[in-house]
Motif scaffolding. Structure first.
Motif, PDB file in Angstrom:
ATOM      1  N   LEU A   1       5.582  -9.572  26.572  1.00  0.00           N
ATOM      2  CA  LEU A   1       6.803  -8.616  27.355  1.00  0.00           C
ATOM      3  C   LEU A   1       7.883  -9.646  27.396  1.00  0.00           C
ATOM      4  O   LEU A   1       9.214  -9.240  27.234  1.00  0.00           O
ATOM      5  N   GLN A   2       7.731 -11.119  27.900  1.00  0.00           N
ATOM      6  CA  GLN A   2       8.953 -11.917  27.990  1.00  0.00           C
ATOM      7  C   GLN A   2       9.525 -12.102  26.564  1.00  0.00           C
ATOM      8  O   GLN A   2      10.847 -12.113  26.701  1.00  0.00           O
ATOM      9  N   ASP A   3       8.878 -12.174  25.601  1.00  0.00           N
ATOM     10  CA  ASP A   3       9.526 -12.269  24.269  1.00  0.00           C
ATOM     11  C   ASP A   3      10.409 -10.813  24.127  1.00  0.00           C
ATOM     12  O   ASP A   3      11.649 -11.033  23.395  1.00  0.00           O
ATOM     13  N   TYR A   4       9.830  -9.788  24.306  1.00  0.00           N
ATOM     14  CA  TYR A   4      10.623  -8.345  23.915  1.00  0.00           C
ATOM     15  C   TYR A   4      11.769  -8.374  24.849  1.00  0.00           C
ATOM     16  O   TYR A   4      12.690  -7.863  24.387  1.00  0.00           O
ATOM     17  N   GLU A   5      11.635  -8.959  26.014  1.00  0.00           N
ATOM     18  CA  GLU A   5      12.832  -8.585  26.874  1.00  0.00           C
ATOM     19  C   GLU A   5      13.849  -9.766  26.285  1.00  0.00           C
ATOM     20  O   GLU A   5      15.159  -9.454  26.475  1.00  0.00           O
ATOM     21  N   ALA A   6      13.470 -10.884  25.835  1.00  0.00           N
ATOM     22  CA  ALA A   6      14.570 -11.823  25.260  1.00  0.00           C
ATOM     23  C   ALA A   6      15.018 -11.040  24.142  1.00  0.00           C
ATOM     24  O   ALA A   6      16.340 -11.286  23.885  1.00  0.00           O
ATOM     25  N   ALA A   7      14.363 -10.435  23.177  1.00  0.00           N
ATOM     26  CA  ALA A   7      14.849  -9.803  22.019  1.00  0.00           C
ATOM     27  C   ALA A   7      16.043  -8.684  22.582  1.00  0.00           C
ATOM     28  O   ALA A   7      17.115  -8.432  22.046  1.00  0.00           O
ATOM     29  N   LEU A   8      15.667  -7.884  23.719  1.00  0.00           N
ATOM     30  CA  LEU A   8      16.647  -6.906  24.415  1.00  0.00           C
ATOM     31  C   LEU A   8      17.748  -7.485  24.851  1.00  0.00           C
ATOM     32  O   LEU A   8      18.964  -7.015  24.710  1.00  0.00           O
ATOM     33  N   LYS A   9      17.872  -8.898  25.263  1.00  0.00           N
ATOM     34  CA  LYS A   9      19.083  -9.427  25.824  1.00  0.00           C
ATOM     35  C   LYS A   9      19.848  -9.529  24.593  1.00  0.00           C
ATOM     36  O   LYS A   9      21.176  -9.334  24.817  1.00  0.00           O
ATOM     37  N   ILE A  10      19.455  -9.942  23.412  1.00  0.00           N
ATOM     38  CA  ILE A  10      20.140  -9.928  22.199  1.00  0.00           C
ATOM     39  C   ILE A  10      20.772  -8.597  21.655  1.00  0.00           C
ATOM     40  O   ILE A  10      22.007  -8.316  21.394  1.00  0.00           O
ATOM     41  N   ASP A  11      20.141  -7.534  21.785  1.00  0.00           N
ATOM     42  CA  ASP A  11      20.462  -6.206  21.317  1.00  0.00           C
ATOM     43  C   ASP A  11      19.815  -5.181  22.257  1.00  0.00           C
ATOM     44  O   ASP A  11      18.665  -4.416  22.058  1.00  0.00           O
TER      45      ASP A  11
END
Length: 274
Positions: free
Chosen positions: A240-250
């Motif tokens: 989930l932490q990685d997915y949230e980091a991806a959402l910060k980009i897009d």
């Protein structure tokens, strides 16, 4: 007597045929004359219509010309009364700051972008062609970009092991290209080599620093692939932490949003069970 009768009948038949032929010829001539007369009538009607049309057009043009003449006189009067003289000719010079990145200079982190460009140039120069095991390769096989493209084609054909071999060789030639690790991580995900997928995604993220607009797409893919590997290992919090980091980009990516929400529900269900 029979012969005379036969000759007489033959003559009568020939005479009848001749009469028929003449009658048909006369009928044909009459028909042609009738068609010619009709054609002349049609031509005369067309000429009359054409003459009428030309007369109407000429009359319309005369009216329009008269209207334009009166309008022109009115407009010229207005121009004389209200329109000022023309301005003097001049030129404006605009100079732009040369930029490698598409963002505006006021929105950019110049130091971070310069560092990224330096790393990219270093990666292009770092070519380990002096490795003894690679001496028997063809010239194109010593090109990491060529090997990357070959690995991409093998990946598209679902030949993941061969694609990994191509990426491995490219990385041995040049270990500074983040896309090689990123693409190899995708192959490891397909083959369920989850720990290797995490390792390659992390290496790609390490090379994709500093975070600038030019490498945003690569960083997002790396976070998603690593997050997917974590989730398949049932390490949902890390995923989930990685997915949230991806959402910060897009932040507007609906697919990533939906996947992140599914992971949250799994985590909540696990906490409720425990």
């Amino acid at each position: 007597m029979k012969e005379n009768e036969r000759l007489k009948a033959t003559k009568e038949l020939e005479a009848w045929k001749e009469c028929q032929r003449k009658a048909e010829e006369q009928t044909r001539i009459q028909r042609e004359e009738k068609f010619c007369e009709q054609g002349k009538q049609v031509g005369e009607e067309r000429n009359k219509l054409k003459h009428k049309s030309l007369t109407r057009i000429a009359a319309s043009r005369n009216l329009a010309t008269k209207g334009r003449n009166s309008e022109n006189i009115f407009l010229e009067k207005l121009k004389e009364d209200s329109i000022p003289g023309p301005r003097s000719v001049g030129s404006i010079k605009i100079s732009f700051t040369p930029r490698v990145f598409p963002t505006a200079l006021r929105e950019s982190q110049v130091a971070a972008e310069e560092e990224w460009l330096h790393k990219q140039a270093e990666a292009r120069r770092a070519l380990n062609t002096d490795i003894p095991e690679l001496s028997d390769l063809k010239e194109e096989e010593k090109n990491p970009e060529w090997l990357k493209d070959k690995g991409n084609k093998l990946f598209a054909k679902e030949n993941y092991l061969a694609a990994i071999n191509a990426y491995n060789l490219a990385i041995r030639l040049n270990n500074k290209i983040p896309l090689l690790y990123l693409n190899r991580a995708a192959c490891h995900l397909k083959l369920k080599n989850l720990h290797k997928a995490i390792e390659d995604s992390s290496k790609a993220l390490e090379l994709l620093t500093p975070p600038v607009a030019d490498n945003a797409s690569g960083r997002m893919k790396a976070y998603i692939r690593r997050g997917t590997a974590f989730c398949q290992l049932e390490l949902y919090i890390e995923g989930l932490q990685d997915y949230e980091a991806a959402l910060k980009i897009d932040p507007s990516n609906k697919i990533v949003q939906n996947d992140a929400e599914k992971i949250r529900k799994i985590i909540q269900g696990t906490e409720l069970k425990s």
